[in-house]
Design a protein around this motif. Structure first.
Motif, PDB file in Angstrom:
ATOM      1  N   MET A   1     -25.130 -24.579  -9.272  1.00 16.28           N
ATOM      2  CA  MET A   1     -24.518 -23.303  -9.619  1.00 16.28           C
ATOM      3  C   MET A   1     -24.742 -22.272  -8.527  1.00 16.28           C
ATOM      4  O   MET A   1     -23.905 -21.448  -8.286  1.00 16.28           O
ATOM      5  N   GLN A   2     -25.875 -22.326  -7.854  1.00 13.64           N
ATOM      6  CA  GLN A   2     -26.189 -21.298  -6.863  1.00 13.64           C
ATOM      7  C   GLN A   2     -25.284 -21.350  -5.631  1.00 13.64           C
ATOM      8  O   GLN A   2     -25.171 -20.377  -4.907  1.00 13.64           O
ATOM      9  N   MET A   3     -24.625 -22.493  -5.411  1.00 11.60           N
ATOM     10  CA  MET A   3     -23.728 -22.593  -4.251  1.00 11.60           C
ATOM     11  C   MET A   3     -22.449 -21.789  -4.459  1.00 11.60           C
ATOM     12  O   MET A   3     -21.870 -21.293  -3.502  1.00 11.60           O
ATOM     13  N   LEU A   4     -21.985 -21.653  -5.693  1.00 12.05           N
ATOM     14  CA  LEU A   4     -20.772 -20.879  -5.961  1.00 12.05           C
ATOM     15  C   LEU A   4     -20.951 -19.415  -5.579  1.00 12.05           C
ATOM     16  O   LEU A   4     -20.123 -18.872  -4.832  1.00 12.05           O
ATOM     17  N   PRO A   5     -22.017 -18.745  -6.027  1.00 12.07           N
ATOM     18  CA  PRO A   5     -22.199 -17.356  -5.587  1.00 12.07           C
ATOM     19  C   PRO A   5     -22.313 -17.221  -4.066  1.00 12.07           C
ATOM     20  O   PRO A   5     -21.795 -16.258  -3.490  1.00 12.07           O
ATOM     21  N   LYS A   6     -22.957 -18.180  -3.418  1.00 12.11           N
ATOM     22  CA  LYS A   6     -23.063 -18.126  -1.953  1.00 12.11           C
ATOM     23  C   LYS A   6     -21.685 -18.229  -1.311  1.00 12.11           C
ATOM     24  O   LYS A   6     -21.395 -17.542  -0.334  1.00 12.11           O
ATOM     25  N   ALA A   7     -20.834 -19.093  -1.855  1.00 13.95           N
ATOM     26  CA  ALA A   7     -19.479 -19.238  -1.323  1.00 13.95           C
ATOM     27  C   ALA A   7     -18.682 -17.952  -1.530  1.00 13.95           C
ATOM     28  O   ALA A   7     -17.925 -17.531  -0.653  1.00 13.95           O
ATOM     29  N   ILE A   8     -18.869 -17.309  -2.686  1.00 11.65           N
ATOM     30  CA  ILE A   8     -18.176 -16.045  -2.965  1.00 11.65           C
ATOM     31  C   ILE A   8     -18.653 -14.966  -2.001  1.00 11.65           C
ATOM     32  O   ILE A   8     -17.850 -14.205  -1.465  1.00 11.65           O
TER      33      ILE A   8
ATOM     34  N   TYR B   1     -19.907 -15.371   1.036  1.00 13.42           N
ATOM     35  CA  TYR B   1     -19.366 -15.627   2.370  1.00 13.42           C
ATOM     36  C   TYR B   1     -17.912 -15.173   2.456  1.00 13.42           C
ATOM     37  O   TYR B   1     -17.505 -14.566   3.445  1.00 13.42           O
ATOM     38  N   LEU B   2     -17.127 -15.469   1.437  1.00 10.75           N
ATOM     39  CA  LEU B   2     -15.709 -15.108   1.448  1.00 10.75           C
ATOM     40  C   LEU B   2     -15.518 -13.615   1.701  1.00 10.75           C
ATOM     41  O   LEU B   2     -14.609 -13.217   2.416  1.00 10.75           O
ATOM     42  N   GLY B   3     -16.393 -12.791   1.138  1.00 10.07           N
ATOM     43  CA  GLY B   3     -16.268 -11.346   1.301  1.00 10.07           C
ATOM     44  C   GLY B   3     -17.068 -10.755   2.436  1.00 10.07           C
ATOM     45  O   GLY B   3     -17.030  -9.547   2.668  1.00 10.07           O
ATOM     46  N   SER B   4     -17.777 -11.593   3.165  1.00  7.42           N
ATOM     47  CA  SER B   4     -18.552 -11.087   4.302  1.00  7.42           C
ATOM     48  C   SER B   4     -17.603 -10.681   5.419  1.00  7.42           C
ATOM     49  O   SER B   4     -16.429 -11.063   5.441  1.00  7.42           O
ATOM     50  N   GLU B   5     -18.119  -9.922   6.350  1.00  4.10           N
ATOM     51  CA  GLU B   5     -17.305  -9.500   7.499  1.00  4.10           C
ATOM     52  C   GLU B   5     -16.739 -10.722   8.217  1.00  4.10           C
ATOM     53  O   GLU B   5     -15.562 -10.772   8.559  1.00  4.10           O
ATOM     54  N   GLU B   6     -17.581 -11.727   8.404  1.00  2.37           N
ATOM     55  CA  GLU B   6     -17.144 -12.960   9.053  1.00  2.37           C
ATOM     56  C   GLU B   6     -16.084 -13.682   8.217  1.00  2.37           C
ATOM     57  O   GLU B   6     -15.062 -14.139   8.735  1.00  2.37           O
ATOM     58  N   GLY B   7     -16.316 -13.778   6.915  1.00  5.16           N
ATOM     59  CA  GLY B   7     -15.377 -14.459   6.029  1.00  5.16           C
ATOM     60  C   GLY B   7     -14.027 -13.768   5.965  1.00  5.16           C
ATOM     61  O   GLY B   7     -12.981 -14.426   5.944  1.00  5.16           O
ATOM     62  N   LEU B   8     -14.040 -12.439   5.935  1.00  3.51           N
ATOM     63  CA  LEU B   8     -12.779 -11.694   5.870  1.00  3.51           C
ATOM     64  C   LEU B   8     -11.971 -11.811   7.158  1.00  3.51           C
ATOM     65  O   LEU B   8     -10.745 -11.676   7.131  1.00  3.51           O
TER      66      LEU B   8
ATOM     67  N   PHE C   1     -12.640 -21.909   0.934  1.00  2.00           N
ATOM     68  CA  PHE C   1     -13.204 -21.500  -0.356  1.00  2.00           C
ATOM     69  C   PHE C   1     -12.462 -22.204  -1.498  1.00  2.00           C
ATOM     70  O   PHE C   1     -13.078 -22.645  -2.464  1.00  2.00           O
ATOM     71  N   THR C   2     -11.155 -22.338  -1.365  1.00  2.00           N
ATOM     72  CA  THR C   2     -10.360 -23.013  -2.391  1.00  2.00           C
ATOM     73  C   THR C   2     -10.789 -24.475  -2.535  1.00  2.00           C
ATOM     74  O   THR C   2     -10.905 -24.990  -3.652  1.00  2.00           O
ATOM     75  N   LYS C   3     -11.046 -25.133  -1.404  1.00  2.00           N
ATOM     76  CA  LYS C   3     -11.550 -26.514  -1.462  1.00  2.00           C
ATOM     77  C   LYS C   3     -12.890 -26.565  -2.185  1.00  2.00           C
ATOM     78  O   LYS C   3     -13.142 -27.460  -2.997  1.00  2.00           O
TER      79      LYS C   3
ATOM     80  N   LYS D   1      -8.817  -9.183  -3.127  1.00  2.00           N
ATOM     81  CA  LYS D   1      -7.564  -9.914  -2.884  1.00  2.00           C
ATOM     82  C   LYS D   1      -7.851 -11.354  -2.499  1.00  2.00           C
ATOM     83  O   LYS D   1      -7.135 -12.263  -2.915  1.00  2.00           O
ATOM     84  N   SER D   2      -8.885 -11.576  -1.723  1.00  2.00           N
ATOM     85  CA  SER D   2      -9.188 -12.939  -1.296  1.00  2.00           C
ATOM     86  C   SER D   2      -9.529 -13.831  -2.487  1.00  2.00           C
ATOM     87  O   SER D   2      -9.196 -15.015  -2.487  1.00  2.00           O
ATOM     88  N   LEU D   3     -10.157 -13.273  -3.518  1.00  2.00           N
ATOM     89  CA  LEU D   3     -10.444 -14.062  -4.716  1.00  2.00           C
ATOM     90  C   LEU D   3      -9.151 -14.465  -5.429  1.00  2.00           C
ATOM     91  O   LEU D   3      -9.003 -15.595  -5.888  1.00  2.00           O
TER      92      LEU D   3
END
Length: 121
Positions: A1-8, A10-17, A26-28, A61-63
């Motif tokens: 379960m803890q990997m999902l929040p980490k993925a979320i 990252y998606l919103g981090s400066e690098e992820g955006l 993230f979709t995969k 929006k990315s979510l």
């Protein structure tokens, strides 16, 4: 379960955006989380994250674009039941937040819904 929040996160981090592959990657990951955690847990977690991100327009929006990727480009990897859970546990619950946005901020979401309706996603 803890990997999902980490993925979320990252998606919103400066690098992820800035990463054009972040949403497809993230979709995969979400596809794998659906298999291991179940749709209800995954989409409830995404709903909770969306609610905590007020003012973080690109992140929110990315979510939602992840849902679009699931429905269009990865549709072979999502079951009808998972899609139903996405709508019921993620898209519908975030609706009031989107409705409360200014028209310009809401525009991208409206375009996605129109696309989904037009192509019966």
């Amino acid at each position: 379960m803890q990997m999902l929040p980490k993925a979320i996160i990252y998606l919103g981090s400066e690098e992820g955006l800035k990463d054009e592959n972040a949403i497809p990657q993230f979709t995969k990951q979400v596809g794998r989380f659906l298999l291991t955690l179940g749709a209800e847990v995954v989409f409830k977690t995404l709903t909770d994250a969306f609610g905590k991100l007020e003012g973080r327009v690109a992140y929110r929006k990315s979510l939602v674009y992840m849902a679009h990727e699931l429905f269009t480009k990865r549709k072979r990897h999502i079951t009808f039941e998972d899609k139903k859970q996405c709508v019921e546990k993620f898209l519908l619950p975030i609706g009031p937040d989107i409705r409360a946005m200014k028209a310009r901020e809401r525009e991208a979401y409206c375009q996605l819904v129109a696309f989904w309706g037009k192509y019966q996603v």
